[in-house]
Design a protein around this motif. Structure first.
Motif, short mmCIF file in Angstrom:
data_model
loop_
_atom_site.label_atom_id
_atom_site.label_comp_id
_atom_site.label_asym_id
_atom_site.label_seq_id
_atom_site.Cartn_x
_atom_site.Cartn_y
_atom_site.Cartn_z
N TYR A 1 52.78 85.86 8.69
CA TYR A 1 53.60 84.56 8.99
C TYR A 1 54.75 84.90 9.74
CZ TYR A 1 50.21 83.52 5.15
OH TYR A 1 49.21 83.35 4.50
N TYR A 2 55.34 85.89 9.24
CA TYR A 2 56.88 86.07 10.03
C TYR A 2 56.70 86.26 11.74
CZ TYR A 2 61.21 88.25 11.37
OH TYR A 2 62.29 88.80 11.87
N GLY B 1 56.43 81.00 7.60
CA GLY B 1 57.50 82.06 7.99
C GLY B 1 59.01 81.51 8.41
N GLU B 2 59.15 80.10 8.50
CA GLU B 2 60.19 79.53 9.13
C GLU B 2 61.51 80.06 8.49
OE1 GLU B 2 62.30 75.12 9.78
OE2 GLU B 2 59.89 75.43 8.99
N PHE B 3 61.37 80.07 6.97
CA PHE B 3 62.66 80.08 6.45
C PHE B 3 62.93 81.68 6.36
CE2 PHE B 3 60.94 76.40 4.20
CZ PHE B 3 62.20 75.65 4.55
N VAL B 4 62.00 82.59 6.23
CA VAL B 4 62.34 84.01 6.15
C VAL B 4 62.85 84.42 7.71
CG1 VAL B 4 61.20 86.27 6.27
CG2 VAL B 4 60.79 84.78 4.61
N ASN C 1 63.98 83.57 -0.75
CA ASN C 1 63.16 82.75 0.29
C ASN C 1 63.85 81.56 0.83
OD1 ASN C 1 61.42 81.87 2.27
ND2 ASN C 1 59.52 81.82 0.79
N VAL C 2 63.40 80.35 0.37
CA VAL C 2 64.07 79.06 0.61
C VAL C 2 65.22 79.19 -0.21
CG1 VAL C 2 63.93 76.59 0.68
CG2 VAL C 2 61.90 78.10 1.01
N LEU C 3 66.49 78.88 0.63
CA LEU C 3 67.78 78.61 0.17
C LEU C 3 68.41 77.26 -0.02
CD1 LEU C 3 69.16 81.99 1.86
CD2 LEU C 3 68.16 81.88 -0.12
N SER D 1 82.11 89.70 3.51
CA SER D 1 82.79 90.69 2.81
C SER D 1 82.64 92.01 3.21
CB SER D 1 82.65 90.61 1.46
OG SER D 1 81.33 90.93 1.14
N GLY D 2 81.42 92.29 4.01
CA GLY D 2 81.10 93.65 4.28
C GLY D 2 80.36 94.19 3.24
N LYS D 3 80.27 93.74 2.05
CA LYS D 3 79.59 94.53 0.95
C LYS D 3 78.03 94.28 0.68
CE LYS D 3 83.88 94.19 -2.06
NZ LYS D 3 84.47 93.87 -3.37
N ALA D 4 77.57 93.29 1.25
CA ALA D 4 76.02 93.01 1.12
C ALA D 4 74.95 93.73 2.10
CB ALA D 4 76.02 91.39 1.23
N LEU D 5 73.95 93.96 1.26
CA LEU D 5 72.80 94.30 1.93
C LEU D 5 71.52 93.07 1.73
CD1 LEU D 5 72.58 98.10 1.62
CD2 LEU D 5 73.10 96.81 3.84
N PHE D 6 70.97 92.75 2.42
CA PHE D 6 69.70 91.70 2.13
C PHE D 6 68.35 92.30 2.36
CE2 PHE D 6 73.43 89.82 3.39
CZ PHE D 6 73.68 88.81 2.41
N TYR D 7 67.48 91.98 1.54
CA TYR D 7 66.04 92.49 1.54
C TYR D 7 65.24 91.36 1.38
CZ TYR D 7 68.03 97.40 1.18
OH TYR D 7 68.42 98.57 1.12
N TRP D 8 64.21 91.10 2.45
CA TRP D 8 63.34 89.96 2.38
C TRP D 8 62.08 90.58 1.99
CZ3 TRP D 8 66.73 85.98 1.92
CH2 TRP D 8 67.87 86.07 2.32
N ASP D 9 61.09 89.72 1.35
CA ASP D 9 59.90 89.90 1.05
C ASP D 9 58.99 89.03 1.72
OD1 ASP D 9 57.41 91.18 0.21
OD2 ASP D 9 57.52 90.11 -1.96
N TYR D 10 58.37 89.50 2.66
CA TYR D 10 57.52 88.70 3.66
C TYR D 10 56.19 89.44 4.36
CZ TYR D 10 59.89 91.16 7.36
OH TYR D 10 60.16 91.99 8.26
#
Length: 267
Positions: free
Chosen positions: A246-247, A255-258, A217-219, A233-242
């Protein structure tokens, strides 16, 4: 409602199938890996080669040659440096609590990639606020000027304020020597290790074929920069729980950080 980790597991299995041996799933903490393993097995319907589950701390440790020193030894090292710079003989028992606070501050400095020289300005030069803190708003600068200006008024100085001024003026030197002393031994505190991993990042150190980043969430600044490297790198997938409540509402600060994370890294 389907659990977030189950939805992630289904998508990972759909993308990569049974063999996840060259995949690392990065979580904020350890516990989520137990549930992810269960959900992946349910998706496959049979045993499968599971991915590696690592925490963000473990990933940073893989990317830096520095080893985190034991907390007690960190405080002992800082105690010696503190006494040298303040010309005091502060007993370790009295210093220990304050030492932990100082280390927490140093940790924040490094995790947010702050320039210590700009942070620990000389109180005698109040005008430095305008030149060194140009990233602050006028209102924030005014608050700082009032705070530091209070310490410059002779009649308002107390023993506590004098001690604060004395410590603040050597804090930058203490911070630098602490880092230098640990680094010379191949050691670090956590924030120092994180910062080293980012400032000396080598793409070749990303040894997995895929990095699945889940549930953040907050980084802080070093985490954001690491995720930038993973994305590049082209190797990453990101999954966010929200929550969409709020989003989807741009006026809702929860929901600002998401929203920022999804715009920057995708979902």
């Amino acid at each position: 409602m389907k659990p977030f980790l189950k939805a992630v597991a289904e998508d990972i299995y759909r993308r990569f199938g049974d063999n996840l041996s060259r995949t690392a799933v990065v979580f904020p903490g350890k516990r989520a890996g137990l549930f992810m393993n269960q959900y992946l097995t349910e998706c496959a319907g049979h045993p499968l080669w599971a991915p590696s589950y690592i925490t963000i701390s473990e990933l940073f440790a893989q990317l830096s040659p520095l080893t985190i020193e034991a907390p007690i030894r960190q405080v002992c090292t800082l105690h010696r440096i503190f006494n040298n710079h303040t010309h005091r003989a502060e007993p370790l028992d009295d210093f220990y609590y304050w030492g932990e606070l100082m280390l927490a501050d140093f940790d924040d400095i490094d995790k947010n990639r702050v320039e210590a020289d700009r942070l620990f300005v000389n109180l005698a030069d109040i005008k430095a606020i305008n030149s060194r803190f140009d990233y602050l708003t006028d209102e924030q600068k005014e608050v700082l000027e009032r705070f530091f200006g209070n310490f410059r008024t002779e009649e308002q100085r107390s023993a506590l304020k004098e001690r604060f001024i004395e410590l603040w003026q050597v804090m930058g030197s203490i911070y630098k020597e602490m880092r230098h002393t640990l680094q010379a031994q191949g050691l670090a505190y956590e924030g120092m290790q994180y910062r080293d991993a980012i400032e000396h990042f080598d793409p070749a150190a990303l040894t997995y074929d895929h990095y699945i980043v889940v549930g953040f969430n907050v980084l802080n600044k070093v985490e954001s920069k690491l995720f930038d490297h993973l994305k590049e790198s082209g190797k990453a997938l990101f999954y966010w729980d929200y929550d969409h409540y709020y989003y989807d509402n741009p006026m809702h600060e929860a929901g600002e950080f998401v929203r920022e994370n999804i715009a920057r890294y995708g979902n």
